[in-house]
Design a protein around this motif. Sequence first.
Motif, PDB file in Angstrom:
ATOM      1  N   ASP A 197     152.896  32.721  22.312  1.00 20.65           N
ATOM      2  CA  ASP A 197     151.720  32.006  22.808  1.00 20.65           C
ATOM      3  C   ASP A 197     151.609  32.148  24.323  1.00 20.65           C
ATOM      4  O   ASP A 197     152.608  32.375  25.007  1.00 20.65           O
ATOM      5  CB  ASP A 197     151.811  30.507  22.479  1.00 20.65           C
ATOM      6  CG  ASP A 197     151.745  30.230  20.995  1.00 20.65           C
ATOM      7  OD1 ASP A 197     150.989  30.927  20.298  1.00 20.65           O
ATOM      8  OD2 ASP A 197     152.451  29.310  20.527  1.00 20.65           O
ATOM      9  N   TYR A 198     150.385  31.988  24.809  1.00 25.27           N
ATOM     10  CA  TYR A 198     150.147  31.866  26.245  1.00 25.27           C
ATOM     11  C   TYR A 198     149.944  30.390  26.586  1.00 25.27           C
ATOM     12  O   TYR A 198     149.446  29.612  25.767  1.00 25.27           O
ATOM     13  CB  TYR A 198     148.893  32.639  26.665  1.00 25.27           C
ATOM     14  CG  TYR A 198     149.078  34.131  26.746  1.00 25.27           C
ATOM     15  CD1 TYR A 198     149.928  34.699  27.696  1.00 25.27           C
ATOM     16  CD2 TYR A 198     148.391  34.989  25.885  1.00 25.27           C
ATOM     17  CE1 TYR A 198     150.088  36.077  27.777  1.00 25.27           C
ATOM     18  CE2 TYR A 198     148.544  36.361  25.964  1.00 25.27           C
ATOM     19  CZ  TYR A 198     149.400  36.905  26.909  1.00 25.27           C
ATOM     20  OH  TYR A 198     149.555  38.252  26.991  1.00 25.27           O
ATOM     21  N   GLY A 199     150.343  30.020  27.783  1.00 25.49           N
ATOM     22  CA  GLY A 199     150.115  28.659  28.253  1.00 25.49           C
ATOM     23  C   GLY A 199     149.809  28.667  29.734  1.00 25.49           C
ATOM     24  O   GLY A 199     150.127  29.625  30.451  1.00 25.49           O
ATOM     25  N   THR A 200     149.170  27.597  30.209  1.00 27.72           N
ATOM     26  CA  THR A 200     148.924  27.421  31.639  1.00 27.72           C
ATOM     27  C   THR A 200     149.436  26.042  32.054  1.00 27.72           C
ATOM     28  O   THR A 200     149.472  25.113  31.235  1.00 27.72           O
ATOM     29  CB  THR A 200     147.429  27.521  31.993  1.00 27.72           C
ATOM     30  OG1 THR A 200     146.702  26.518  31.262  1.00 27.72           O
ATOM     31  CG2 THR A 200     146.885  28.894  31.645  1.00 27.72           C
ATOM     32  N   LEU A 201     149.841  25.933  33.311  1.00 23.11           N
ATOM     33  CA  LEU A 201     150.317  24.655  33.838  1.00 23.11           C
ATOM     34  C   LEU A 201     149.226  24.040  34.694  1.00 23.11           C
ATOM     35  O   LEU A 201     148.783  24.630  35.673  1.00 23.11           O
ATOM     36  CB  LEU A 201     151.581  24.864  34.669  1.00 23.11           C
ATOM     37  CG  LEU A 201     152.269  23.594  35.181  1.00 23.11           C
ATOM     38  CD1 LEU A 201     152.824  22.782  34.024  1.00 23.11           C
ATOM     39  CD2 LEU A 201     153.377  23.948  36.169  1.00 23.11           C
ATOM     40  N   GLN A 202     148.765  22.853  34.292  1.00 19.66           N
ATOM     41  CA  GLN A 202     147.752  22.148  35.055  1.00 19.66           C
ATOM     42  C   GLN A 202     148.129  20.676  35.153  1.00 19.66           C
ATOM     43  O   GLN A 202     148.428  20.039  34.139  1.00 19.66           O
ATOM     44  CB  GLN A 202     146.372  22.280  34.395  1.00 19.66           C
ATOM     45  CG  GLN A 202     145.793  23.688  34.425  1.00 19.66           C
ATOM     46  CD  GLN A 202     144.333  23.716  34.020  1.00 19.66           C
ATOM     47  OE1 GLN A 202     143.616  22.730  34.157  1.00 19.66           O
ATOM     48  NE2 GLN A 202     143.873  24.864  33.528  1.00 19.66           N
ATOM     49  N   LYS A 203     148.125  20.148  36.362  1.00 24.14           N
ATOM     50  CA  LYS A 203     148.432  18.741  36.607  1.00 24.14           C
ATOM     51  C   LYS A 203     149.770  18.328  35.996  1.00 24.14           C
ATOM     52  O   LYS A 203     149.933  17.219  35.500  1.00 24.14           O
ATOM     53  CB  LYS A 203     147.315  17.844  36.067  1.00 24.14           C
ATOM     54  CG  LYS A 203     145.942  18.128  36.670  1.00 24.14           C
ATOM     55  CD  LYS A 203     144.867  17.241  36.063  1.00 24.14           C
ATOM     56  CE  LYS A 203     143.495  17.584  36.622  1.00 24.14           C
ATOM     57  NZ  LYS A 203     142.423  16.740  36.013  1.00 24.14           N
ATOM     58  N   GLY A 204     150.728  19.272  36.003  1.00 29.89           N
ATOM     59  CA  GLY A 204     152.073  18.963  35.555  1.00 29.89           C
ATOM     60  C   GLY A 204     152.315  19.048  34.063  1.00 29.89           C
ATOM     61  O   GLY A 204     153.426  18.757  33.598  1.00 29.89           O
ATOM     62  N   VAL A 205     151.301  19.445  33.281  1.00 32.83           N
ATOM     63  CA  VAL A 205     151.476  19.591  31.834  1.00 32.83           C
ATOM     64  C   VAL A 205     151.000  20.970  31.387  1.00 32.83           C
ATOM     65  O   VAL A 205     150.231  21.636  32.092  1.00 32.83           O
ATOM     66  CB  VAL A 205     150.714  18.491  31.051  1.00 32.83           C
ATOM     67  CG1 VAL A 205     151.299  17.123  31.328  1.00 32.83           C
ATOM     68  CG2 VAL A 205     149.231  18.526  31.371  1.00 32.83           C
ATOM     69  N   VAL A 206     151.454  21.395  30.204  1.00 34.47           N
ATOM     70  CA  VAL A 206     151.130  22.723  29.689  1.00 34.47           C
ATOM     71  C   VAL A 206     149.898  22.646  28.793  1.00 34.47           C
ATOM     72  O   VAL A 206     149.772  21.745  27.951  1.00 34.47           O
ATOM     73  CB  VAL A 206     152.322  23.302  28.895  1.00 34.47           C
ATOM     74  CG1 VAL A 206     151.963  24.680  28.327  1.00 34.47           C
ATOM     75  CG2 VAL A 206     153.557  23.398  29.784  1.00 34.47           C
ATOM     76  N   LEU A 207     148.998  23.613  28.967  1.00 36.78           N
ATOM     77  CA  LEU A 207     147.831  23.758  28.103  1.00 36.78           C
ATOM     78  C   LEU A 207     147.971  25.038  27.297  1.00 36.78           C
ATOM     79  O   LEU A 207     148.376  26.082  27.842  1.00 36.78           O
ATOM     80  CB  LEU A 207     146.536  23.812  28.920  1.00 36.78           C
ATOM     81  CG  LEU A 207     145.891  22.491  29.337  1.00 36.78           C
ATOM     82  CD1 LEU A 207     146.780  21.722  30.306  1.00 36.78           C
ATOM     83  CD2 LEU A 207     144.518  22.735  29.970  1.00 36.78           C
ATOM     84  N   TYR A 208     147.676  24.973  26.021  1.00 36.68           N
ATOM     85  CA  TYR A 208     147.720  26.160  25.157  1.00 36.68           C
ATOM     86  C   TYR A 208     146.595  27.103  25.547  1.00 36.68           C
ATOM     87  O   TYR A 208     145.457  26.678  25.752  1.00 36.68           O
ATOM     88  CB  TYR A 208     147.590  25.740  23.697  1.00 36.68           C
ATOM     89  CG  TYR A 208     147.542  26.882  22.711  1.00 36.68           C
ATOM     90  CD1 TYR A 208     148.696  27.572  22.371  1.00 36.68           C
ATOM     91  CD2 TYR A 208     146.337  27.265  22.117  1.00 36.68           C
ATOM     92  CE1 TYR A 208     148.656  28.624  21.471  1.00 36.68           C
ATOM     93  CE2 TYR A 208     146.292  28.302  21.215  1.00 36.68           C
ATOM     94  CZ  TYR A 208     147.451  28.987  20.887  1.00 36.68           C
ATOM     95  OH  TYR A 208     147.413  30.021  19.986  1.00 36.68           O
TER      96      TYR A 208
END
Length: 388
Positions: A197-208
């Motif tokens: 999977d790919y994920g991004t880090l935004q505001k300290g949490v991971v988004l799928y």
Amino acid sequence: FVDSISEIWGPLLHGRTLLVLSRETTRDPQKLVKVLSENQVERLVLVPTLLRSILMYLSLTPNQRPLQSLKLWVCSGETLSKDLAGQFFDYFSASGHKLANFYGSTEVMGDVTYFVLENHAQIEAFPTIPIGSPLDNCAVYLLDEEMNPARESEPGQVWVAGANLAAGYVGGQGASSFCDNPHVKHPEFSRLYRTGDYGTLQKGVVLYAGRTDSQVKIRGHRVDLQEVDRAVAKTPGVDKCVVLCYGLDRGSPEILAFVTLQPDARLTAQHIEGSLQDALTSYMIPQVIEVENIPLLVNGKVDRQALLKMYENTNNNDDSEITLDIDYTGVEPEALETARVLFETVGEVLGRAARGALSVRAGFYELGGNSLNSIITITKLREKGYYI
């Protein structure tokens, strides 16, 4: 089924009562809500598809308000859409209910990250519902192709470390999915597993942020679209095929197979779907769509967006214009009017996705139905004065 370990032993080891339900009950939201209410269940683990069905059923009787004791709802196994999370808090507004979004896979012993929603404001704070932060004893890394940490807000491959990692695959297959951890700071996190999977880090949490391969989740089941593609391509009479997933971002994914037929083939889409029942499990069988040709981009690759747009345009047409294939064989004369209402309502709900003739011998799920459109069918029947 790896999730059964934590879902069974977790409550029992904490002195809580465990309620195990039959598959028949989980497929019928009316029965499910009744059982959950009677037993005053406080926590529930379910896939988003089932959550959508329950909320749709609850909307039929807005004055009753059951499930007030069920304060914690845990979604896992599929993408939790913002729309569905919004529906949850529309119904359970100001009542202390929580909706948790968990993420994981079999290779990491179930779930490894979580994010808890408590109100509408959290939904609007992110572009998608976060998969959140690592559970205890787990570490999650977002890495680029050189195994360096991805920058914040930029996508990276999701890698997991911790005591929960599997030793590997039976027979040594997929060995490249496991490797030594170049960022290790503790022996317990010395190995990494690549989730795909790919994920991004935004505001300290991971988004799928999507898959690196052709695997998707359909009603909680992991499906490899390439496997479906191979099965469709082997069907006698099929010339070319392209298998795609539609609606994944909305939390209601469908598998679509666009096919062209050989010149001498006498096939219909329904015949192809029927033949696939021997090769694929039910949740993997795609909706087959016959097309004159497969559109290509200037570089010769398949124009996937054009195919999805074609389906979207067709699917948004007025399904009332479709000629339904209805077979009244076996219906008693006194039940003919009831059968007519039932068959036409089912046909109206399934539309172009209907697989085969509507008859007393056809099962709703075999025709292409699922738990969500079963609720829509029940709702429409009630509006016409028929109760199931």
